[in-house]
Motif scaffolding. Structure first.
Motif, PDB file in Angstrom:
ATOM      1  N   VAL A  14       2.883   0.520  -9.966  1.00  0.00           N
ATOM      2  CA  VAL A  14       1.611   1.229  -9.802  1.00  0.00           C
ATOM      3  C   VAL A  14       1.562   1.917  -8.444  1.00  0.00           C
ATOM      4  CG1 VAL A  14      -0.867   0.902  -9.523  1.00  0.00           C
ATOM      5  CG2 VAL A  14       0.313  -0.181 -11.415  1.00  0.00           C
ATOM      6  N   LEU A  15       1.932   1.203  -7.393  1.00  0.00           N
ATOM      7  CA  LEU A  15       1.891   1.804  -6.057  1.00  0.00           C
ATOM      8  C   LEU A  15       2.909   2.925  -5.920  1.00  0.00           C
ATOM      9  CD1 LEU A  15       1.335  -1.415  -3.943  1.00  0.00           C
ATOM     10  CD2 LEU A  15      -0.340   0.348  -4.509  1.00  0.00           C
ATOM     11  N   ALA A  16       4.099   2.750  -6.485  1.00  0.00           N
ATOM     12  CA  ALA A  16       5.102   3.822  -6.430  1.00  0.00           C
ATOM     13  C   ALA A  16       4.635   5.046  -7.213  1.00  0.00           C
ATOM     14  CB  ALA A  16       6.433   3.315  -6.977  1.00  0.00           C
ATOM     15  N   TRP A  17       4.007   4.813  -8.358  1.00  0.00           N
ATOM     16  CA  TRP A  17       3.496   5.924  -9.173  1.00  0.00           C
ATOM     17  C   TRP A  17       2.414   6.686  -8.412  1.00  0.00           C
ATOM     18  CZ3 TRP A  17       5.176   7.902 -13.656  1.00  0.00           C
ATOM     19  CH2 TRP A  17       4.333   8.780 -14.341  1.00  0.00           C
ATOM     20  N   SER A  18       1.622   5.973  -7.649  1.00  0.00           N
ATOM     21  CA  SER A  18       0.533   6.626  -6.922  1.00  0.00           C
ATOM     22  C   SER A  18       1.037   7.436  -5.731  1.00  0.00           C
ATOM     23  CB  SER A  18      -0.475   5.587  -6.447  1.00  0.00           C
ATOM     24  OG  SER A  18       0.112   4.761  -5.456  1.00  0.00           O
ATOM     25  N   LEU A  19       2.264   7.220  -5.299  1.00  0.00           N
ATOM     26  CA  LEU A  19       2.813   7.967  -4.162  1.00  0.00           C
ATOM     27  C   LEU A  19       3.418   9.310  -4.557  1.00  0.00           C
ATOM     28  CD1 LEU A  19       4.525   5.066  -2.188  1.00  0.00           C
ATOM     29  CD2 LEU A  19       2.359   6.217  -1.676  1.00  0.00           C
ATOM     30  N   ARG A  20       3.480   9.578  -5.850  1.00  0.00           N
ATOM     31  CA  ARG A  20       4.002  10.873  -6.295  1.00  0.00           C
ATOM     32  C   ARG A  20       3.137  11.995  -5.735  1.00  0.00           C
ATOM     33  NH1 ARG A  20       3.343  11.982 -11.596  1.00  0.00           N
ATOM     34  NH2 ARG A  20       1.446  10.798 -11.463  1.00  0.00           N
ATOM     35  N   PRO A  21       3.725  13.140  -5.397  1.00  0.00           N
ATOM     36  CA  PRO A  21       2.944  14.250  -4.843  1.00  0.00           C
ATOM     37  C   PRO A  21       1.866  14.774  -5.789  1.00  0.00           C
ATOM     38  CG  PRO A  21       5.280  14.617  -4.491  1.00  0.00           C
ATOM     39  CD  PRO A  21       5.158  13.418  -5.369  1.00  0.00           C
ATOM     40  N   ASP A  22       2.110  14.736  -7.097  1.00  0.00           N
ATOM     41  CA  ASP A  22       1.128  15.272  -8.033  1.00  0.00           C
ATOM     42  C   ASP A  22       0.165  14.207  -8.571  1.00  0.00           C
ATOM     43  OD1 ASP A  22       3.142  14.021  -9.443  1.00  0.00           O
ATOM     44  OD2 ASP A  22       2.991  15.379 -11.158  1.00  0.00           O
ATOM     45  N   SER A  23       0.190  13.023  -7.982  1.00  0.00           N
ATOM     46  CA  SER A  23      -0.692  11.953  -8.428  1.00  0.00           C
ATOM     47  C   SER A  23      -2.124  12.221  -7.975  1.00  0.00           C
ATOM     48  CB  SER A  23      -0.230  10.611  -7.865  1.00  0.00           C
ATOM     49  OG  SER A  23      -1.134   9.597  -8.225  1.00  0.00           O
ATOM     50  N   GLU A  24      -3.066  11.819  -8.797  1.00  0.00           N
ATOM     51  CA  GLU A  24      -4.482  11.985  -8.471  1.00  0.00           C
ATOM     52  C   GLU A  24      -5.066  10.744  -7.795  1.00  0.00           C
ATOM     53  OE1 GLU A  24      -6.384  12.837 -12.128  1.00  0.00           O
ATOM     54  OE2 GLU A  24      -5.310  14.698 -12.416  1.00  0.00           O
ATOM     55  N   ILE A  25      -4.227   9.746  -7.542  1.00  0.00           N
ATOM     56  CA  ILE A  25      -4.688   8.495  -6.961  1.00  0.00           C
ATOM     57  C   ILE A  25      -4.698   8.619  -5.447  1.00  0.00           C
ATOM     58  CG2 ILE A  25      -4.199   6.032  -6.719  1.00  0.00           C
ATOM     59  CD1 ILE A  25      -2.803   6.208  -9.445  1.00  0.00           C
ATOM     60  N   ALA A  26      -5.827   8.279  -4.857  1.00  0.00           N
ATOM     61  CA  ALA A  26      -5.961   8.281  -3.399  1.00  0.00           C
ATOM     62  C   ALA A  26      -6.576   6.951  -2.986  1.00  0.00           C
ATOM     63  CB  ALA A  26      -6.844   9.430  -2.949  1.00  0.00           C
ATOM     64  N   PHE A  27      -5.985   6.309  -2.011  1.00  0.00           N
ATOM     65  CA  PHE A  27      -6.481   5.018  -1.544  1.00  0.00           C
ATOM     66  C   PHE A  27      -7.318   5.220  -0.293  1.00  0.00           C
ATOM     67  CE2 PHE A  27      -2.403   4.036  -3.632  1.00  0.00           C
ATOM     68  CZ  PHE A  27      -2.901   3.251  -4.661  1.00  0.00           C
ATOM     69  N   SER A  28      -8.484   4.599  -0.274  1.00  0.00           N
ATOM     70  CA  SER A  28      -9.372   4.723   0.878  1.00  0.00           C
ATOM     71  C   SER A  28      -9.403   3.444   1.705  1.00  0.00           C
ATOM     72  CB  SER A  28     -10.781   5.080   0.408  1.00  0.00           C
ATOM     73  OG  SER A  28     -11.270   4.065  -0.456  1.00  0.00           O
ATOM     74  N   THR A  29      -8.582   2.482   1.342  1.00  0.00           N
ATOM     75  CA  THR A  29      -8.538   1.218   2.072  1.00  0.00           C
ATOM     76  C   THR A  29      -7.248   1.148   2.882  1.00  0.00           C
ATOM     77  OG1 THR A  29      -7.481   0.132   0.183  1.00  0.00           O
ATOM     78  CG2 THR A  29      -9.881   0.008   0.305  1.00  0.00           C
ATOM     79  N   PRO A  30      -7.186   0.234   3.856  1.00  0.00           N
ATOM     80  CA  PRO A  30      -5.932   0.059   4.592  1.00  0.00           C
ATOM     81  C   PRO A  30      -4.803  -0.354   3.642  1.00  0.00           C
ATOM     82  CG  PRO A  30      -7.724  -1.076   5.705  1.00  0.00           C
ATOM     83  CD  PRO A  30      -8.258  -0.598   4.395  1.00  0.00           C
ATOM     84  N   LEU A  31      -3.579  -0.088   4.058  1.00  0.00           N
ATOM     85  CA  LEU A  31      -2.420  -0.342   3.210  1.00  0.00           C
ATOM     86  C   LEU A  31      -2.335  -1.796   2.754  1.00  0.00           C
ATOM     87  CD1 LEU A  31       0.179   0.685   1.901  1.00  0.00           C
ATOM     88  CD2 LEU A  31       1.356   0.177   4.045  1.00  0.00           C
ATOM     89  N   TRP A  32      -2.577  -2.730   3.647  1.00  0.00           N
ATOM     90  CA  TRP A  32      -2.451  -4.141   3.260  1.00  0.00           C
ATOM     91  C   TRP A  32      -3.515  -4.538   2.259  1.00  0.00           C
ATOM     92  CZ3 TRP A  32      -6.045  -7.953   4.505  1.00  0.00           C
ATOM     93  CH2 TRP A  32      -7.040  -7.587   5.405  1.00  0.00           C
ATOM     94  N   TRP A  33      -4.719  -3.961   2.332  1.00  0.00           N
ATOM     95  CA  TRP A  33      -5.754  -4.230   1.325  1.00  0.00           C
ATOM     96  C   TRP A  33      -5.325  -3.669  -0.025  1.00  0.00           C
ATOM     97  CZ3 TRP A  33      -9.958  -7.107   0.752  1.00  0.00           C
ATOM     98  CH2 TRP A  33     -10.588  -7.619   1.877  1.00  0.00           C
TER      99      TRP A  33
END
Length: 126
Positions: A14-33
């Motif tokens: 899931v985290l690797a998929w979210s790092l794709r350039p065309d992914s619509e997923i954006a995390f607003s929390t710190p990385l460890w959270w």
């Protein structure tokens, strides 16, 4: 052990998929959270049914898990059920409802053990 490994792998995918350039997923929390939240969500959504299957030989939670993952990651993505416009809902709802899925897995395991009778390993020690 297998449940933990599956949870780590699912969270990593899931985290690797979210790092794709065309992914619509954006995390607003710190990385460890984000990593901890993904792992805890994966434990509830993926780890619990695998542990129930390996340790207690109940299969219905794994069937429910497969159905949930199929629904959220495949069927919601494509019309007529989904909009076909992104991957965010699948990942979000798998993690968001993980506590409900874990409760459903446990309920299914208890019902399956009850239907099988008292043969084999017990689900609840007592």
């Amino acid at each position: 052990m297998f449940g933990g490994i599956a949870s780590v792998l699912y969270a990593a995918v899931v985290l690797a998929w979210s790092l794709r350039p065309d992914s619509e997923i954006a995390f607003s929390t710190p990385l460890w959270w984000t990593v901890c939240g993904a792992f805890l969500g994966a434990v509830g959504a993926v780890g619990v049914p695998i542990v129930l299957w390996v340790h207690y030989r109940v299969r219905s939670p794994v069937a429910l898990m497969a159905g949930l993952l199929l629904f959220w990651h495949v069927l919601v993505e494509y019309p007529p059920i989904g909009s076909g416009q992104g991957d965010t809902p699948g990942f979000t709802f798998v993690f968001l409802f993980a506590p409900l899925y874990a409760a459903g897995y446990l309920l299914l395991a208890v019902v399956e053990r009850w239907l099988r009778g008292r043969t084999g390993p017990k689900l609840v020690a007592g």
